[in-house]
Each structure stands twice: as structure tokens, then as C-alpha cells.
Design an enzyme around this catalytic site. Structure first.
Site, PDB file in Angstrom:
ATOM      1  N   HIS A 105       0.843  -1.199   0.000  1.00 57.50           N
ATOM      2  CA  HIS A 105       0.000   0.000   0.000  1.00 57.50           C
ATOM      3  C   HIS A 105       0.874   1.243   0.000  1.00 57.50           C
ATOM      4  CE1 HIS A 105       0.819  -1.099   4.206  1.00 57.50           C
ATOM      5  NE2 HIS A 105       0.800   0.198   4.449  1.00 57.50           N
ATOM      6  N   HIS A 107       0.843   5.359   1.149  1.00 57.02           N
ATOM      7  CA  HIS A 107       0.210   6.408   1.950  1.00 57.02           C
ATOM      8  C   HIS A 107       0.206   7.721   1.158  1.00 57.02           C
ATOM      9  CE1 HIS A 107       0.689   4.221   5.911  1.00 57.02           C
ATOM     10  NE2 HIS A 107       1.636   3.623   5.214  1.00 57.02           N
TER      11      HIS A 107
HETATM   12  P1  5GP Z   1       2.146   0.538   7.266  1.00 56.87           P
HETATM   13  O1  5GP Z   1       2.644   0.731   8.671  1.00 56.87           O
HETATM   14  O2  5GP Z   1       2.019  -0.919   6.983  1.00 56.87           O
HETATM   15  O3  5GP Z   1       2.877   1.293   6.215  1.00 56.87           O
HETATM   16  O4  5GP Z   1       0.708   1.196   7.236  1.00 56.87           O
HETATM   17  C1  5GP Z   1      -0.443   0.567   7.651  1.00 56.87           C
HETATM   18  C2  5GP Z   1      -1.480   1.649   7.834  1.00 56.87           C
HETATM   19  O5  5GP Z   1      -2.727   1.026   7.957  1.00 56.87           O
HETATM   20  C3  5GP Z   1      -1.264   2.498   9.085  1.00 56.87           C
HETATM   21  O6  5GP Z   1      -1.142   3.855   8.707  1.00 56.87           O
HETATM   22  C4  5GP Z   1      -2.502   2.231   9.925  1.00 56.87           C
HETATM   23  O7  5GP Z   1      -2.975   3.378  10.563  1.00 56.87           O
HETATM   24  C5  5GP Z   1      -3.492   1.711   8.915  1.00 56.87           C
HETATM   25  N1  5GP Z   1      -4.442   0.737   9.420  1.00 56.87           N
HETATM   26  C6  5GP Z   1      -4.224  -0.244  10.326  1.00 56.87           C
HETATM   27  N2  5GP Z   1      -5.346  -0.975  10.517  1.00 56.87           N
HETATM   28  C7  5GP Z   1      -6.290  -0.446   9.682  1.00 56.87           C
HETATM   29  C8  5GP Z   1      -7.657  -0.764   9.422  1.00 56.87           C
HETATM   30  O8  5GP Z   1      -8.241  -1.686   9.989  1.00 56.87           O
HETATM   31  N3  5GP Z   1      -8.302   0.007   8.504  1.00 56.87           N
HETATM   32  C9  5GP Z   1      -7.703   1.047   7.854  1.00 56.87           C
HETATM   33  N4  5GP Z   1      -8.435   1.742   6.979  1.00 56.87           N
HETATM   34  N5  5GP Z   1      -6.413   1.392   8.091  1.00 56.87           N
HETATM   35  C10 5GP Z   1      -5.718   0.647   8.986  1.00 56.87           C
END
Ligand code: 5GP
Length: 144
Positions: A105, A107
Site C-alpha cells: 500500500h 500512503h
Molecule cells: P504501514 O505501517 O504498513 O505502512 O501502514 C499501515 C497503515 O494502515 C497504518 O497507517 C494504519 O494506521 C493503517 N491501518 C491499520 N489498521 C487499519 C484498518 O483496519 N483500517 C484502515 N483503513 N487502516 C488501517
């Protein structure tokens, strides 16, 4: 080092299958975009390819065209929707980098002069705020 395999029960796989809710702002045959539940700023959106990969390191490169086409559209839309001064685009790979959900993903976060980002995976935002922000982004996408 061999990385872990893709886990089909990660939270974004569940969102993609419709098993848990999300505030979606965009969807096509290859990509969806929805609000981050712990936004680092108002309008923080996640752009997610439907095809499974753990992160950028194991992704089939054919997804990067469709994915980043949507990243650009969402970046333009959030800048407009929130009258932002700029947009931060971030992407993490493996725990050492800060990755916490293991489905690729990107951001997309509207930025405002002099306003720092809130912490990564910090506070949960209220559902009604996420819904309102999603509505603003959807409106900006339709007028782009
Ligand atoms: P990463 O740390 O993997 O780059 O980002 C994961 C993102 O997913 C984080 O910014 C976190 O806030 C978001 N996130 C975690 N759980 C959920 C969820 O259940 N739903 C949504 N929409 N975002 C989530």
C-alpha cells in the site's frame, strides 16, 4: 534473507474481500483507495492494489503503473479537497522500515506549511470524521 510469505488474513486483504468495513474513496479493476483509520493528518488515504503482495519487494512490477496512476489521482484530489500546500507519499517495506500491514500500500497525506505529521499508527480517528473526509475526496475526484 527470505521474507515471510503473504498472509491472506492481513487486514487489507479482509478489507479487499469486504469482510471488514472501510471508508472507500476510489475503486477500479486493479486498485482501491480508502481512509487510514489512524491518520497522520486529515485526509490520510491508503492506495492498495488488489493483487496480493506483501510489499514493494515481492510485487509484480506490472502493478506499479496502475497503482501509481491512482496514487497521482488521489494526491491531486486530497490536495484540492483539503486546500493543502503539498502532499506526502510514503511506502514502507518490512518491519525495520515501519511497515505494520503486510499487503502492499501507498500512503497519500495532504500537508500544510509548518504542520508536522502525527505519529505513524497513532490515534484512531472517529468514523464520522473519516466519512466526512472521504466524502470530500470523492467530490474532488469527480471534479478533477
Ligand atoms: P504501514 O505501517 O504498513 O505502512 O501502514 C499501515 C497503515 O494502515 C497504518 O497507517 C494504519 O494506521 C493503517 N491501518 C491499520 N489498521 C487499519 C484498518 O483496519 N483500517 C484502515 N483503513 N487502516 C488501517
Amino acid at each position: 534473507m527470505t521474507e515471510a510469505a503473504y498472509d491472506t488474513d492481513n487486514i487489507f486483504a479482509k478489507i479487499l474481500r469486504g469482510e471488514i468495513p472501510s471508508h472507500r474513496v476510489y475503486e477500479d479493476e486493479a486498485v482501491i483507495a480508502f481512509m487510514d483509520v489512524m491518520p497522520q493528518g486529515p485526509g490520510h488515504t491508503l492506495v492498495v492494489p488488489k493483487v496480493p503482495s506483501r510489499n514493494l519487494l515481492d510485487a509484480d512490477p506490472s502493478i506499479f503503473g496502475p497503482l501509481f496512476t491512482v496514487v497521482q489521482r488521489i494526491a491531486q484530489a486530497v490536495k484540492k479537497a483539503f486546500s493543502a500546500d503539498g502532499v506526502t507519499v510514503m511506502q514502507f517495506n518490512e518491519p525495520a522500515s515501519g511497515q505494520t500491514v503486510y499487503h502492499l500500500h501507498v500512503h497519500v497525506i495532504p500537508r500544510f506549511n509548518g504542520v508536522p505529521l502525527k505519529p505513524h499508527t497513532g490515534e484512531m480517528e472517529k468514523s464520522e470524521v473519516l466519512a466526512e473526509n472521504a466524502g470530500k475526496i470523492r467530490a474532488a475526484l469527480t471534479t478533477n
